[in-house]
Design an enzyme around this catalytic site. Sequence first.
Site, mmCIF file in Angstrom:
data_model
loop_
_atom_site.group_PDB
_atom_site.id
_atom_site.type_symbol
_atom_site.label_atom_id
_atom_site.label_comp_id
_atom_site.label_asym_id
_atom_site.label_seq_id
_atom_site.Cartn_x
_atom_site.Cartn_y
_atom_site.Cartn_z
ATOM 1 N N GLU A 124 0.779 -1.260 -0.119
ATOM 2 C CA GLU A 124 -0.010 -0.026 0.059
ATOM 3 C C GLU A 124 0.980 1.477 -0.014
ATOM 4 O O GLU A 124 2.056 1.235 0.771
ATOM 5 C CB GLU A 124 -0.814 -0.021 1.186
ATOM 6 C CG GLU A 124 -1.718 1.076 1.411
ATOM 7 C CD GLU A 124 -2.535 1.364 2.706
ATOM 8 O OE1 GLU A 124 -3.667 1.904 2.630
ATOM 9 O OE2 GLU A 124 -2.120 0.943 3.771
ATOM 10 N N LYS B 102 -9.914 1.482 -1.962
ATOM 11 C CA LYS B 102 -10.258 1.142 -0.176
ATOM 12 C C LYS B 102 -11.327 1.512 0.380
ATOM 13 O O LYS B 102 -11.695 2.764 -0.124
ATOM 14 C CB LYS B 102 -8.733 2.044 0.324
ATOM 15 C CG LYS B 102 -8.580 1.346 1.811
ATOM 16 C CD LYS B 102 -7.502 2.084 2.456
ATOM 17 C CE LYS B 102 -7.028 1.749 4.047
ATOM 18 N NZ LYS B 102 -5.824 2.040 4.271
ATOM 19 N N CYS C 157 -5.082 -2.980 3.325
ATOM 20 C CA CYS C 157 -4.596 -2.637 4.684
ATOM 21 C C CYS C 157 -5.853 -2.734 5.797
ATOM 22 O O CYS C 157 -6.249 -3.708 6.095
ATOM 23 C CB CYS C 157 -4.005 -1.217 4.747
ATOM 24 S SG CYS C 157 -2.893 -0.868 6.436
#
Length: 291
Positions: A47, A124, A158
């Site tokens: 990321e 995300k 993440c």
Amino acid sequence: MAEQKLRVASVQMALQKTRSVDALFERVAHFVRTASGYGAQFICFPEHFTIQLLSGEAPMVPAAESVDRLTAHTTALKQVLVELAKKHAITIVGGSHATRLEDGAARNVSYIAHADGRLSEQHKLHPTPDERSVWGIDGGARADAIDTEYGRIGVMICYDSEFPELGRRLADQDARIIFVPYCTDTRHGHFRVRYCCQARTVENQCYVVTSGLVGNLPNTDNLEMAYAQSAVLTPSDHGFARDGIAAEAEPQAEQMIIADLDMAALDAARASGSVRNLADRRLDLYSVSWR
């Protein structure tokens, strides 16, 4: 017919002061070329690995301007990933890149480049409080399994890995490998991602590949250091790695790890494993729905 054995590579990338776009892309090309040479079908980057493109600018780019500066490199990044995927016949999970969309929204996006020239995206869904307040990043609206020539995969960026319903959503769409590019500044943050990813392998009887940033990066605002110990994680049952870890990087060192994944072992575990989490769900009591 789907492949029964797949090889995956995870890049644990060190933060480095970067004075040109080409310098970063050359590093990416090195890892892709090497992974392909080892016979990997997939490679995953961390990321926010493109934040390094801001480290060579003087004066230091204020955090509030970071997304717009990175957006200037979005087109080139997508083009390079696609070219490398085609050249080396490998699927590249391109970590993530902060960019501004045409509608003005700032997003943290993973670009997935396929060997046939296709480019998929996964935004995300859960930006961290820091991403929201400092960079103004908004969350995406959908999470869907991604079709590849070797079957469906999922991508959780993440913090997304810390929400169990997302992993279940992808598993229900037949994603049997989930890639997790991540960037955490402390050991505490790293273990939040690690423990949650290990839980996702048990809950969904799937493989999870994590890829993190490591080290320190001068001349950047809001991403000065990173801690990671990337890994390829498996369910915890007979037929898999003893500790549920097929491969693991050394902490805080740039390296690429490679692991072979037995897809038939997943089928066996789901059908006749010691526990059968997917089959034993109480769908009469609860389910994951998606708007």
